[in-house]
Design an enzyme around this catalytic site. Sequence first.
Site, PDB file in Angstrom:
ATOM      1  N   LYS A 163     -12.671 -35.750 -27.535  1.00 25.53           N
ATOM      2  CA  LYS A 163     -11.699 -34.768 -28.015  1.00 25.53           C
ATOM      3  C   LYS A 163     -10.410 -34.853 -27.196  1.00 25.53           C
ATOM      4  CE  LYS A 163     -10.272 -30.565 -29.495  1.00 25.53           C
ATOM      5  NZ  LYS A 163      -9.823 -29.851 -28.349  1.00 25.53           N
ATOM      6  N   ALA A 201     -15.944 -20.918 -21.231  1.00 23.60           N
ATOM      7  CA  ALA A 201     -15.950 -20.466 -22.627  1.00 23.60           C
ATOM      8  C   ALA A 201     -16.693 -21.525 -23.440  1.00 23.60           C
ATOM      9  CB  ALA A 201     -14.535 -20.223 -23.164  1.00 23.60           C
ATOM     10  N   HIS A 213     -19.160 -28.541 -25.588  1.00 24.41           N
ATOM     11  CA  HIS A 213     -19.614 -28.653 -24.199  1.00 24.41           C
ATOM     12  C   HIS A 213     -21.126 -28.908 -24.154  1.00 24.41           C
ATOM     13  CE1 HIS A 213     -16.083 -25.761 -23.694  1.00 24.41           C
ATOM     14  NE2 HIS A 213     -15.728 -26.769 -22.912  1.00 24.41           N
TER      15      HIS A 213
HETATM   16  P1  AMP Z   1     -12.705 -28.089 -21.382  1.00 19.94           P
HETATM   17  O1  AMP Z   1     -13.617 -26.963 -21.021  1.00 19.94           O
HETATM   18  O2  AMP Z   1     -11.863 -27.828 -22.579  1.00 19.94           O
HETATM   19  O3  AMP Z   1     -11.926 -28.599 -20.202  1.00 19.94           O
HETATM   20  O4  AMP Z   1     -13.643 -29.289 -21.830  1.00 19.94           O
HETATM   21  C1  AMP Z   1     -14.656 -29.787 -20.975  1.00 19.94           C
HETATM   22  C2  AMP Z   1     -15.184 -31.067 -21.566  1.00 19.94           C
HETATM   23  O5  AMP Z   1     -15.725 -30.808 -22.859  1.00 19.94           O
HETATM   24  C3  AMP Z   1     -14.101 -32.155 -21.750  1.00 19.94           C
HETATM   25  O6  AMP Z   1     -14.652 -33.410 -21.406  1.00 19.94           O
HETATM   26  C4  AMP Z   1     -13.798 -32.058 -23.212  1.00 19.94           C
HETATM   27  O7  AMP Z   1     -13.307 -33.270 -23.764  1.00 19.94           O
HETATM   28  C5  AMP Z   1     -15.160 -31.720 -23.777  1.00 19.94           C
HETATM   29  N1  AMP Z   1     -15.029 -31.096 -25.098  1.00 19.94           N
HETATM   30  C6  AMP Z   1     -14.272 -30.010 -25.433  1.00 19.94           C
HETATM   31  N2  AMP Z   1     -14.344 -29.768 -26.764  1.00 19.94           N
HETATM   32  C7  AMP Z   1     -15.155 -30.723 -27.279  1.00 19.94           C
HETATM   33  C8  AMP Z   1     -15.621 -31.028 -28.591  1.00 19.94           C
HETATM   34  N3  AMP Z   1     -15.269 -30.298 -29.650  1.00 19.94           N
HETATM   35  N4  AMP Z   1     -16.441 -32.100 -28.750  1.00 19.94           N
HETATM   36  C9  AMP Z   1     -16.799 -32.860 -27.683  1.00 19.94           C
HETATM   37  N5  AMP Z   1     -16.402 -32.625 -26.419  1.00 19.94           N
HETATM   38  C10 AMP Z   1     -15.583 -31.584 -26.214  1.00 19.94           C
END
Ligand code: AMP
Length: 274
Positions: free
Chosen positions: A146, A29, A34
């Site tokens: 984050k 998503a 990302h």
């Molecule tokens: P997730 O898909 O939520 O597991 O996130 C994958 C990666 O994207 C992780 O390293 C998160 O910390 C990073 N991430 C998610 N949201 C943000 C954001 N708003 N800003 C920066 N990095 C993010």
Amino acid sequence: MITVRTIEELQSAKQTHSGSIGFVPTMGALHEGHLSLIRKARAENEVVIVSVFVNPTQFLEGEDLDAYPRREEADAKICELAGVDILFMPTIDQMYEPDELSIGAPAKRGYILEGAKRPGHFDGMLQIVMKLLNLTGATRAYFGKKDAQQLALIQQMVRTYFLPVEIVPCEIVRDADGLALSSRNAYLSADERSRALCLSRALKKATDAIMAGERDTRKIQEIMLDALSDADTIEYAVVVDRSFRAVEKLELGNAILLVAAWVGKPRLIDNLWI
Ligand code: AMP
């Protein structure tokens, strides 16, 4: 870009490339947060691998594993446009075997804040990140600030197990109104979305107080708690140092303000490094 679903396909796709590997693990998503990680990986490496895997072991009983947004086609398009070389979208049985051994989050740092509210979450997260780092052979792996505690634990895992990878922390990406981007924002109704702004507002109000000279962490926490009153349930509002130790007096350059709260369906987190 090639999309691969098995470990065998991943290994043969890797063989068609050479040079440094930048790796961005995600649960899909995909949004601008990302994308900022992917862009950084693209700029700093010869090969970019992104994984999309909703990791079941980091969800607790009763959490949103089944409802977690899945948008494989859109994710693949985003990755292709961002210049990703290999998109790894494995199935659960590719990643896990029954009764496998597991690594665990450290007893202290792994069981405060997110670890206290979601016991077992970090064990599952570290287990999958270890597997993915080994499988991709990443030179550098990119993680968002984050998820500050996640980032700290991954850095610790890399130190503990002498993993040959550089962990690259990346800044938090926000919407224009301050809301930190998250795949879980998709659950928010219009009213909830506007109430969700109380998380970033709490961090902003705390920052204003700090800039005006406030250093007492108890007072800073009160300011954040007060600002979070629009949330349905507040989980925590704390100030820690960069090693995640509680501190009485904030030291500029070595502090993180962290908030977590439920707004409608999703549980939201946000933080600010100051
Ligand atoms: P997730 O898909 O939520 O597991 O996130 C994958 C990666 O994207 C992780 O390293 C998160 O910390 C990073 N991430 C998610 N949201 C943000 C954001 N708003 N800003 C920066 N990095 C993010």
